[in-house]
Scaffold this motif. Structure first.
Motif, PDB file in Angstrom:
ATOM      1  N   GLU A 110      -5.454 -13.738   3.818  1.00  0.00           N
ATOM      2  CA  GLU A 110      -6.182 -12.626   3.702  1.00  0.00           C
ATOM      3  C   GLU A 110      -7.310 -12.893   2.573  1.00  0.00           C
ATOM      4  O   GLU A 110      -8.072 -12.155   2.357  1.00  0.00           O
ATOM      5  CB  GLU A 110      -5.288 -11.710   2.762  1.00  0.00           C
ATOM      6  CG  GLU A 110      -4.224 -11.336   3.736  1.00  0.00           C
ATOM      7  CD  GLU A 110      -4.605 -10.664   5.091  1.00  0.00           C
ATOM      8  OE1 GLU A 110      -5.705 -10.148   5.090  1.00  0.00           O
ATOM      9  OE2 GLU A 110      -3.826 -10.813   5.973  1.00  0.00           O
ATOM     10  N   GLY A 111      -7.471 -14.188   1.939  1.00  0.00           N
ATOM     11  CA  GLY A 111      -8.553 -14.446   0.881  1.00  0.00           C
ATOM     12  C   GLY A 111      -8.460 -13.980  -0.402  1.00  0.00           C
ATOM     13  O   GLY A 111      -9.243 -14.030  -1.138  1.00  0.00           O
ATOM     14  N   MET A 112      -7.407 -13.282  -0.745  1.00  0.00           N
ATOM     15  CA  MET A 112      -7.082 -12.848  -2.049  1.00  0.00           C
ATOM     16  C   MET A 112      -5.681 -12.622  -2.361  1.00  0.00           C
ATOM     17  O   MET A 112      -4.752 -12.889  -1.186  1.00  0.00           O
ATOM     18  CB  MET A 112      -7.579 -11.382  -2.043  1.00  0.00           C
ATOM     19  CG  MET A 112      -7.089 -10.320  -1.070  1.00  0.00           C
ATOM     20  SD  MET A 112      -7.827  -8.588  -1.183  1.00  0.00           S
ATOM     21  CE  MET A 112      -9.279  -9.206  -0.302  1.00  0.00           C
ATOM     22  N   THR A 113      -5.086 -12.343  -3.566  1.00  0.00           N
ATOM     23  CA  THR A 113      -3.695 -12.274  -3.899  1.00  0.00           C
ATOM     24  C   THR A 113      -3.159 -11.031  -3.461  1.00  0.00           C
ATOM     25  O   THR A 113      -3.828 -10.103  -3.229  1.00  0.00           O
ATOM     26  CB  THR A 113      -3.518 -12.692  -5.269  1.00  0.00           C
ATOM     27  OG1 THR A 113      -4.038 -11.691  -6.064  1.00  0.00           O
ATOM     28  CG2 THR A 113      -4.139 -13.732  -5.794  1.00  0.00           C
ATOM     29  N   PRO A 114      -1.781 -10.939  -3.191  1.00  0.00           N
ATOM     30  CA  PRO A 114      -1.298  -9.502  -3.184  1.00  0.00           C
ATOM     31  C   PRO A 114      -1.731  -8.403  -4.162  1.00  0.00           C
ATOM     32  O   PRO A 114      -1.844  -7.490  -3.674  1.00  0.00           O
ATOM     33  CB  PRO A 114       0.342  -9.823  -3.057  1.00  0.00           C
ATOM     34  CG  PRO A 114       0.464 -11.181  -2.818  1.00  0.00           C
ATOM     35  CD  PRO A 114      -0.800 -12.037  -3.616  1.00  0.00           C
ATOM     36  N   GLY A 115      -1.568  -8.957  -5.399  1.00  0.00           N
ATOM     37  CA  GLY A 115      -2.251  -7.992  -6.569  1.00  0.00           C
ATOM     38  C   GLY A 115      -3.527  -7.508  -6.141  1.00  0.00           C
ATOM     39  O   GLY A 115      -3.861  -6.443  -6.254  1.00  0.00           O
ATOM     40  N   TYR A 142      -5.057  -7.343  -3.296  1.00  0.00           N
ATOM     41  CA  TYR A 142      -5.130  -6.639  -2.094  1.00  0.00           C
ATOM     42  C   TYR A 142      -4.751  -5.224  -2.557  1.00  0.00           C
ATOM     43  O   TYR A 142      -5.281  -4.179  -1.991  1.00  0.00           O
ATOM     44  CB  TYR A 142      -4.080  -7.277  -0.964  1.00  0.00           C
ATOM     45  CG  TYR A 142      -3.968  -6.627   0.219  1.00  0.00           C
ATOM     46  CD1 TYR A 142      -4.982  -7.047   1.166  1.00  0.00           C
ATOM     47  CD2 TYR A 142      -3.220  -5.769   0.671  1.00  0.00           C
ATOM     48  CE1 TYR A 142      -4.894  -6.158   2.344  1.00  0.00           C
ATOM     49  CE2 TYR A 142      -3.257  -4.923   1.835  1.00  0.00           C
ATOM     50  CZ  TYR A 142      -4.068  -5.293   2.586  1.00  0.00           C
ATOM     51  OH  TYR A 142      -4.035  -4.734   3.902  1.00  0.00           O
ATOM     52  N   ARG A 143      -3.581  -4.892  -3.199  1.00  0.00           N
ATOM     53  CA  ARG A 143      -3.016  -3.683  -3.484  1.00  0.00           C
ATOM     54  C   ARG A 143      -4.202  -2.879  -4.419  1.00  0.00           C
ATOM     55  O   ARG A 143      -4.477  -1.771  -4.056  1.00  0.00           O
ATOM     56  CB  ARG A 143      -1.692  -3.820  -4.409  1.00  0.00           C
ATOM     57  CG  ARG A 143      -1.112  -2.564  -5.129  1.00  0.00           C
ATOM     58  CD  ARG A 143      -0.113  -2.755  -5.642  1.00  0.00           C
ATOM     59  NE  ARG A 143       1.069  -2.635  -4.736  1.00  0.00           N
ATOM     60  CZ  ARG A 143       2.373  -3.104  -5.145  1.00  0.00           C
ATOM     61  NH1 ARG A 143       2.472  -3.333  -6.440  1.00  0.00           N
ATOM     62  NH2 ARG A 143       3.330  -2.845  -4.236  1.00  0.00           N
ATOM     63  N   ASP A 144      -4.691  -3.572  -5.251  1.00  0.00           N
ATOM     64  CA  ASP A 144      -5.671  -3.004  -6.070  1.00  0.00           C
ATOM     65  C   ASP A 144      -6.878  -2.440  -5.406  1.00  0.00           C
ATOM     66  O   ASP A 144      -7.454  -1.193  -5.442  1.00  0.00           O
ATOM     67  CB  ASP A 144      -6.378  -3.890  -7.301  1.00  0.00           C
ATOM     68  CG  ASP A 144      -5.248  -4.038  -8.260  1.00  0.00           C
ATOM     69  OD1 ASP A 144      -4.092  -3.217  -8.225  1.00  0.00           O
ATOM     70  OD2 ASP A 144      -5.229  -5.127  -8.919  1.00  0.00           O
ATOM     71  N   LYS A 145      -7.584  -3.375  -4.431  1.00  0.00           N
ATOM     72  CA  LYS A 145      -8.749  -2.994  -3.742  1.00  0.00           C
ATOM     73  C   LYS A 145      -8.476  -1.980  -2.779  1.00  0.00           C
ATOM     74  O   LYS A 145      -9.284  -0.789  -2.497  1.00  0.00           O
ATOM     75  CB  LYS A 145      -9.165  -4.266  -2.964  1.00  0.00           C
ATOM     76  CG  LYS A 145     -10.212  -4.111  -2.011  1.00  0.00           C
ATOM     77  CD  LYS A 145     -10.618  -5.459  -1.397  1.00  0.00           C
ATOM     78  CE  LYS A 145     -11.868  -5.163  -0.638  1.00  0.00           C
ATOM     79  NZ  LYS A 145     -12.226  -6.485   0.317  1.00  0.00           N
ATOM     80  N   TYR A 146      -7.387  -1.810  -1.861  1.00  0.00           N
ATOM     81  CA  TYR A 146      -7.144  -0.907  -0.880  1.00  0.00           C
ATOM     82  C   TYR A 146      -6.412   0.158  -1.252  1.00  0.00           C
ATOM     83  O   TYR A 146      -6.487   1.389  -0.702  1.00  0.00           O
ATOM     84  CB  TYR A 146      -6.494  -1.402   0.260  1.00  0.00           C
ATOM     85  CG  TYR A 146      -7.242  -2.695   1.001  1.00  0.00           C
ATOM     86  CD1 TYR A 146      -8.000  -2.193   2.019  1.00  0.00           C
ATOM     87  CD2 TYR A 146      -6.915  -4.043   0.672  1.00  0.00           C
ATOM     88  CE1 TYR A 146      -8.950  -3.038   2.798  1.00  0.00           C
ATOM     89  CE2 TYR A 146      -7.739  -4.976   1.384  1.00  0.00           C
ATOM     90  CZ  TYR A 146      -8.706  -4.676   2.533  1.00  0.00           C
ATOM     91  OH  TYR A 146      -9.289  -5.747   2.825  1.00  0.00           O
ATOM     92  N   LEU A 202       0.921  -1.178  -0.049  1.00  0.00           N
ATOM     93  CA  LEU A 202      -0.093   0.098   0.042  1.00  0.00           C
ATOM     94  C   LEU A 202       0.846   1.187  -0.090  1.00  0.00           C
ATOM     95  O   LEU A 202       0.113   2.377  -0.252  1.00  0.00           O
ATOM     96  CB  LEU A 202      -1.008   0.028   1.279  1.00  0.00           C
ATOM     97  CG  LEU A 202      -1.976  -1.167   1.166  1.00  0.00           C
ATOM     98  CD1 LEU A 202      -2.821  -1.184   2.617  1.00  0.00           C
ATOM     99  CD2 LEU A 202      -2.974  -1.119   0.056  1.00  0.00           C
ATOM    100  N   THR A 203       2.162   0.959   0.350  1.00  0.00           N
ATOM    101  CA  THR A 203       2.946   2.386   0.561  1.00  0.00           C
ATOM    102  C   THR A 203       4.032   2.547  -0.376  1.00  0.00           C
ATOM    103  O   THR A 203       4.611   3.396  -0.504  1.00  0.00           O
ATOM    104  CB  THR A 203       3.628   2.507   1.995  1.00  0.00           C
ATOM    105  OG1 THR A 203       4.523   1.287   2.064  1.00  0.00           O
ATOM    106  CG2 THR A 203       2.602   2.348   2.973  1.00  0.00           C
TER     107      THR A 203
END
Length: 774
Positions: A759-764, A766-770, A731-732
C-alpha cells in the motif's frame, strides 16, 4: 646539341634501317654459322638424343621385367595349394614345426624379388599376422583390426594399396600388394590374405637410374599418387618441378610421349609411358637436362657464336654510320610533331598511327561507359535525394545535377504514384510469406515497364514490403488536368497488369502535381502516409491525394471487453478460443473504422495486452519469442487475414505450446471451489499443502494450476485477501495493530512490512489518512 638529342630519341625506324644494313653486311657470316650449327651440331645432338633414348628404354624394360616377375609371383602365390583353408585352424603354438615352416616360406618369398621388403600372412578368424620378420603377432588394437579386415572388402582378389600400415613398424606405412585367399579372386568368404610390402628404397634406386643426377625420375599411379619417393623440396613435400611435370602428363592423357619442358631456366628432355601392373596402371616419368645430353656440342657451338659475333660487330660499325644518315630527316619530323614526349623505342610511323587510333578508341570507350554508368548514378542520387539526404540542394542545383545525369527536368512537372499490393496472403497459394520481396520486386518492374512507354523519365523505389513508389517527370506544356488524366489511366493499367501477372490486388495513390523538384521528398513521404488512411477492405482502387480524407467522423471504438476475453483465453491455454476472439476483435474494429492506421494501432494495443498476460503467468516474452521485435513485425502486416494468421502462428501458438497443463474444465471447477473456500477460510491456519492433500494433488501441480487459472500464485492471493480484511478492520474498528495481526495469523512486524510494501504506507498511516476522509 640537336644531333645529341636525335641520338637519344631514335625510334624503331632507326633500328630497322640499322638492322637492314647489318643483315646485308653480315649475311655471309651468318649463313656460314647457321650452316655449321644445323648441318654439324644438329646432327650431333640428334645422335646424342637417340643414344639417350636407347639407354632409357633399356632401363625401363629392366624395371618392367621386375614388375612382371612380381605380378607373376603374386598370381602364383594366390593359387599355392600349400595355403588352403586348413591354415585357418593352424595352432601356432601347438604346431610349432608347421609354424616354423610357414615363417621360412615367407622368408623365401621375400628373397624371390628385389622389390619385396617383407611378406605377411593375415588370417581373419585368428585375427593374427604371420610375418617373415615379425613372427606371429596377434592384432589387439581395434583400429588395426578394422584396418586389416578392410583388406578383404575390395572386389579384386589381387590389388595394389598405397600406404598400408606395418604391424612391426606402425609409424612408417609402406606400399603393398594384397592377395586374398583362397584363389586371389573375389570371394565373400575370404579367410585371409598375403600382404607383400614393397622395398621402397630398391624401387627408388631402380627408377632413379632412368635419369642423371640433375634430372628427375619417378613412378605414379593412375590417380597421380607417387609410387616412388619424389625428391623432397625444402618443406619436405615433392619438388615443384616434379609436381609440375606430373600435372602436365596427367593432363595430356597419352599412353606415352616425349617432349621438351622448360623449367627454372633449364630445358629438360621428358619421356613417359604406362605399364600395366595387377589391376592398376603405373606411369614412369623421366626428365633429363638437355645440357647433360648436349654437353659435347657446347664447346663447338660456343666457337661458332664467337666467330659470328666478331663478324657482326664489324658489320655493326659500318651499319651505324649509314643508318644515321638515313634517319636524320625522320628524326627532325618527329621532333616537330611530338617534341620530347614521344616514348623511346617506338616505330615513328606506327606510333603516330597507334596514337590516333588510341584516342578514337578511348573516346568511344568513355562514351559507352558513361552511358552504362549514368542510369546507376542517377538511381543512386535520386534514392538519396528522395529520402531527404540532399535537402541542402537548391532548385537550380538539382536541375543542373540531373542534367549531368542525362535527365532534362527544366520546366517539367513532377508527381508520385504509390503502389500498395494486397491479397498476397490469400492468392490461392501462389506465393508464400517468404516471397514478399520477390513479389515487390516483380511489381516494381511491371510498374516501371508500363510507365516507360508514356513517361520515359521515371524512377521506381522498391520498399521491399509489398509497396513501391514511382517518381514521374511530366511534360510542362500539358495542363494539370491532362497530366492527371494520364496518371489515372496509367494507374488503372498498372492495377490490371498486377492482377493478371501476380494474381494479387493493389491500391494506388496519386500525389498532387508539383512544379518544384525540391518538394518531391515531402511528396513521397506524404504519399506513403496517405496509404495508412485507405479503406482496409477495398482493393484495386486508384486514389488521389487531393480527394483524400484523413479524419474520422466518429471516434474509433476499442473492444475492451473482447480484449479481456482474449487475454483470459490465452492465460488458460485455450488457443482456438483465443484465435476466434481475435478474429471477432478484428471484425468489430473494421465495423467501427476502415482506416488501416486505426486498425494497426488497435492491434498493437491488443498485442501489448496479450504480452502483459503472458508475463503475469511468469513467462518471459523475450525468451519465448527469441528476441523477435513483435511490434515491428505487426506494423509490416497490412491485411486483416494475415494479421489473424500472424497472431496464431507467432504470438499465441508458441505460448500455448509452452504450457505444460492443457485446459481442463473439471480442474477449473476444483480451483473455482477452492477460491470460494479461501474467501471463507483465509483467516484460518491454511496452507497449500493441506488443500493439495484434500484435492489429491501434489503441491507443485496445485500451485501451477492455481497460478495458470488465476494469474497469481497461492500465497499472494491469500495475502491479498488478508490485507483487504486488514484495511476493512482498520477503517471500521478501533482494534490495535497487534490484535489485527493476531486475527490475520501474522506477526505484527511482518504485517506492517507487507502492508507498507503493497500500500506504500504503514497500517497506522492508512487508518489516519482514510479515517479522516470518512
Amino acid at each position: 646539341m640537336n644531333i645529341r638529342r636525335l641520338d637519344i630519341k631514335k625510334g624503331s625506324f632507326y633500328r630497322k634501317s640499322l638492322i637492314l644494313v647489318l643483315l646485308i653486311t653480315c649475311l655471309p657470316v651468318t649463313f656460314i654459322g647457321i650452316s655449321l650449327y644445323y648441318a654439324g651440331g644438329g646432327r650431333i645432338v640428334n645422335e646424342l638424343n637417340k643414344s639417350h633414348q636407347v639407354q632409357l628404354n633399356q632401363s625401363i624394360q629392366r624395371m618392367n621385367d621386375y614388375f612382371s616377375q612380381l605380378e607373376l609371383y603374386s598370381t602364383q602365390l594366390a593359387f599355392n595349394p600349400g595355403f588352403d583353408e586348413s591354415i585357418k585352424t593352424l595352432d601356432f603354438v601347438g604346431q610349432f614345426e608347421k609354424t616354423k615352416e610357414l615363417l621360412k616360406s615367407l622368408s623365401l618369398m621375400r628373397d624371390t624379388n628385389p622389390f619385396i621388403s617383407s611378406v605377411f600372412l593375415y588370417l581373419k578368424d585368428q585375427n593374427s599376422l604371420i610375418g617373415d620378420a615379425a613372427g606371429v603377432r596377434r592384432i589387439t588394437d581395434a583400429e588395426d583390426q578394422k584396418l586389416f579386415l578392410s583388406l578383404l572388402a575390395p572386389m579384386e582378389g589381387i590389388y595394389w594399396k598405397n600406404g598400408l600400415k606395418r604391424i612391426d613398424r606402425p609409424d612408417s606405412p609402406e606400399k603393398a600388394i594384397v592377395i586374398k585367399l583362397p584363389g586371389g579372386g573375389y570371394q565373400e568368404n575370404s579367410y585371409g590374405a598375403f600382404i607383400i610390402y614393397i622395398n621402397q628404397q630398391r624401387l627408388n634406386e631402380l627408377v632413379e637410374k632412368l635419369t642423371s643426377q640433375d634430372g628427375a625420375a619417378f613412378l605414379i599411379d593412375r590417380s597421380g599418387e607417387y609410387i616412388t619417393s619424389p625428391r623432397p623440396a625444402d618443406n619436405g613435400a615433392a619438388s615443384s618441378f616434379e609436381e609440375a611435370l606430373k600435372t602436365r602428363i596427367l593432363k595430356e592423357g597419352h599412353d606415352s610421349n616425349t617432349f621438351v619442358m622448360e623449367w627454372g631456366g633449364e630445358s629438360y628432355s621428358v619421356s613417359y609411358g604406362k605399364m600395366a601392373f595387377l589391376v592398376s596402371t603405373f606411369t614412369y616419368i623421366s626428365a633429363t637436362p638437355l645440357s647433360n645430353i648436349t654437353a659435347p656440342f657446347n664447346s663447338m657451338s660456343t666457337s661458332i657464336i664467337v666467330i659470328s659475333c666478331i663478324g657482326l660487330l664489324a658489320a655493326l660499325l659500318l651499319a651505324w654510320f649509314a643508318s644515321r644518315r638515313i634517319y636524320d630527316p625522320i628524326g627532325r619530323l618527329m621532333r616537330l610533331i611530338e617534341g620530347d614526349k614521344r616514348p623511346e623505342g617506338k616505330d615513328e610511323f606506327a606510333y603516330l598511327e597507334s596514337q590516333w587510333k588510341h584516342n578514337l578508341l578511348q573516346n568511344e570507350t568513355l562514351s559507352t561507359r558513361l552511358k552504362e554508368v549514368l542510369p546507376r548514378l542517377r538511381e543512386g542520387f535520386l534514392n538519396q535525394f528522395l529520402q531527404g539526404h540532399h535537402y541542402y540542394y537548391s532548385e537550380s542545383e538539382i536541375i543542373e545535377k540531373m542534367n549531368q545525369l542525362d535527365w532534362d527536368i527544366l520546366d517539367k512537372r513532377f508527381a508520385f504514384i504509390m503502389v500498395q499490393l494486397q491479397g498476397m496472403f490469400s492468392s490461392e497459394g501462389k506465393f508464400s510469406e517468404k516471397d514478399e520481396q520477390l513479389v515487390s520486386f516483380a511489381a516494381s518492374k511491371i510498374v516501371q515497364e508500363l510507365a516507360s512507354s508514356r513517361f520515359p523519365q521515371n524512377h521506381v523505389i522498391d520498399f521491399h514490403d509489398l509497396s513501391a513508389s514511382m517518381l514521374i517527370v511530366l511534360d510542362g506544356d500539358e495542363t494539370e488536368e491532362q497530366s492527371s488524366s494520364q496518371l489515372h489511366a496509367l494507374s488503372e493499367q498498372m492495377i490490371q497488369a498486377i492482377n493478371e501477372v501476380l494474381s494479387v490486388k493493389a491500391t494506388i495513390v496519386i500525389s498532387p502535381i508539383t512544379d518544384s523538384i525540391v518538394q518531391t521528398p515531402d511528396m513521397l513521404e506524404q504519399s506513403r502516409k496517405a496509404l495508412l488512411f485507405r479503406d482496409i477492405e477495398r482493393t484495386n482502387e486508384v486514389l488521389s491525394m487531393s480527394d483524400f480524407k484523413t479524419e474520422e467522423s466518429n471516434a474509433a471504438q476499442y473492444p475492451f471487453e473482447l480484449e479481456r476475453e482474449i487475454t483470459g483465453a490465452v492465460r488458460m491455454g485455450q488457443e482456438e478460443e483465443a484465435i476466434r476472439l481475435i478474429g471477432e476483435f478484428l471484425r468489430q474494429l473494421q465495423q467501427n473504422t476502415r482506416q488501416e492506421l486505426i486498425v494497426h494501432q488497435s492491434m498493437l494495443l491488443l498485442l501489448g495486452s496479450i504480452l502483459n498476460a503472458i508475463m503475469r503467468n511468469d513467462t518471459n516474452p523475450y525468451t519465448l519469442y527469441e528476441g523477435t521485435h513483435l511490434y515491428e513485425e505487426l506494423m509490416q502486416i497490412r491485411e486483416p487475414q494475415k494479421m489473424l494468421a500472424w497472431f496464431r502462428t507467432t504470438v499465441v501458438g508458441p505460448y500455448i505450446q509452452t504450457l505444460s497443463l492443457a485446459y481442463d474444465p473439471a480442474l477449473k471447477r476444483l480451483i473455482d471451489n477452492l477460491l470460494l473456500r479461501l474467501q471463507e477460510e483465509f483467516l484460518s491456519d491454511i496452507s497449500l499443502e493441506s488443500y493439495a492433500d484434500e484435492l489429491h494433488m501434489t503441491p507443485y501441480k496445485l500451485s501451477k494450476t492455481f497460478k495458470q487459472l488465476t494469474g497469481t500464485n497461492f500465497i499472494d492471493y491469500v495475502t491479498r485477501l488478508r490485507l483487504n480484511r486488514c484495511k476493512e478492520l482498520l477503517l471500521t474498528t478501533d482494534l490495535k495493530i497487534n490484535d489485527i495481526a493476531e486475527l490475520l495469523r501474522y506477526q505484527p512486524s511482518y504485517l506492517i512490512r507487507i502492508f507498507k510494501k503493497n500500500e506504500g504506507m504503514t497500517p497506522g498511516q492508512y487508518r489516519d489518512k482514510y479515517a479522516q476522509q470518512g
